[in-house]
Design an enzyme around this catalytic site. Structure first.
Site, PDB file in Angstrom:
ATOM      1  N   THR A   1       0.851  -1.176   0.000  1.00 53.17           N
ATOM      2  CA  THR A   1       0.000   0.000   0.000  1.00 53.17           C
ATOM      3  C   THR A   1       0.890   1.231   0.000  1.00 53.17           C
ATOM      4  O   THR A   1       2.102   1.137   0.190  1.00 53.17           O
ATOM      5  CB  THR A   1      -0.940  -0.022   1.230  1.00 53.17           C
ATOM      6  OG1 THR A   1      -1.803   1.118   1.206  1.00 53.17           O
ATOM      7  CG2 THR A   1      -0.155  -0.026   2.533  1.00 53.17           C
ATOM      8  N   CYS A   2       0.285   2.384  -0.234  1.00 52.93           N
ATOM      9  CA  CYS A   2       1.026   3.656  -0.216  1.00 52.93           C
ATOM     10  C   CYS A   2      -0.001   4.773  -0.139  1.00 52.93           C
ATOM     11  O   CYS A   2      -1.031   4.614   0.525  1.00 52.93           O
ATOM     12  CB  CYS A   2       1.934   3.783  -1.441  1.00 52.93           C
ATOM     13  SG  CYS A   2       1.055   3.751  -3.021  1.00 52.93           S
TER      14      CYS A   2
END
Length: 281
Positions: free
Chosen positions: A238-239
């Site tokens: 994720t980011c």
């Protein structure tokens, strides 16, 4: 098992640049607060024959989130118009060195491209090797790309909630340490600060050399080990909005690990909701 051939060097690309089966893609994109126009930069100078891939345009515009994955038919229509087919030799680059190109690489893989590589170090490496750019656009010959979305490599919100609650997956967050810890504000308005419970911070920059090329496999392996990441076990990345999370996926695939998924909504979704659990360090 190493899968370093995912990457292509500037000299290797230059040697292939006139190959009629080659399709070069400029996948540049910048954060909203960077005040940069990726398309204008493409128009002013790009690698010979490159087509521009706009991740904000080739997206699900009804999701309410930035550049989430489009339908398979929309992706097929967009890249077919660029003259790309499933079996073409595709090389993606960006102007940062290694930033959004990994996202475009991942998208092509998700939809069925058979031969997709990333220019290691991107346009800076190309220029550093002494190769020129052009402002001339080559009109593409429309092709036929047949797309089918691989849902097994994508995580949506409800599954992400379950994984966080169960703590049965390694969650790797590619954002910088300040954003991960909640000490820095998010670049998009309306976002809470912090990270998902149980997530591990692996800033995408920690996987790269200073020039934007990937660190050697031995260093990548050591880095994941130092962060207590076991690449042989399931991983979700994720980011901020699903862009730099793809850099972690690419690094893992360089090491031969493909038991990975990407949370496409990422923090743009998780951090904007009022009922998702958040931790701060």
């Amino acid at each position: 098992m190493s899968n370093r051939p995912i990457l292509i060097t500037a000299s290797q690309l230059h040697a292939e640049i006139d190959n009629p089966d080659l399709r070069v893609i400029d996948g540049s994109w910048h954060l909203p607060n960077a005040n940069r126009d990726a398309y204008a930069e493409y128009e002013s100078g790009h690698i010979q024959g490159a087509q521009f891939f706009d991740i904000d345009a080739i997206a699900d515009k009804d999701s309410g989130l930035p550049h989430t994955l489009p339908s398979a038919s929309d992706f097929a229509q967009a890249v077919s118009a660029m003259g790309v087919s499933n079996t073409d030799k595709i090389v993606v680059y960006d102007t940062a060195g290694m930033f959004s190109a990994a996202r475009v690489w991942w998208m092509f893989k998700i939809y069925g491209a058979q031969n997709i590589r990333v220019l290691d170090g991107g346009l800076p490496a190309w220029k550093a090797a002494g190769y020129g750019v052009t402002d001339k656009r080559r009109p593409p010959e429309p092709s036929a790309f047949s797309a089918e979305k691989d849902h097994s490599r994508i995580v949506a919100l409800e599954e992400m909630r379950q994984r966080v609650d169960a703590a049965d997956f390694q969650i790797l967050d590619a954002r910088g340490a300040g954003r991960f810890s909640g000490q820095e504000a998010e670049p998009r308005p309306g976002m809470r600060a912090g990270h998902m419970p149980g997530a591990t911070n692996v800033p995408y920059s920690s996987l790269l050399n200073a020039d934007g090329t990937f660190r050697p496999n031995s260093e990548l392996e050591k880095h994941f080990r130092n962060e207590h990441v076991d690449p042989t076990k399931p991983i979700i990345t994720t980011c901020g909005s699903g862009v730099t999370a793809s850099i972690i996926l690419l690094a893992l695939e360089l090491l031969g690990h493909t038991n990975t998924q990407l949370y496409d909504g990422s923090w743009a979704e998780w951090g904007s909701l009022s009922d998702t659990p958040i931790e701060k360090d």
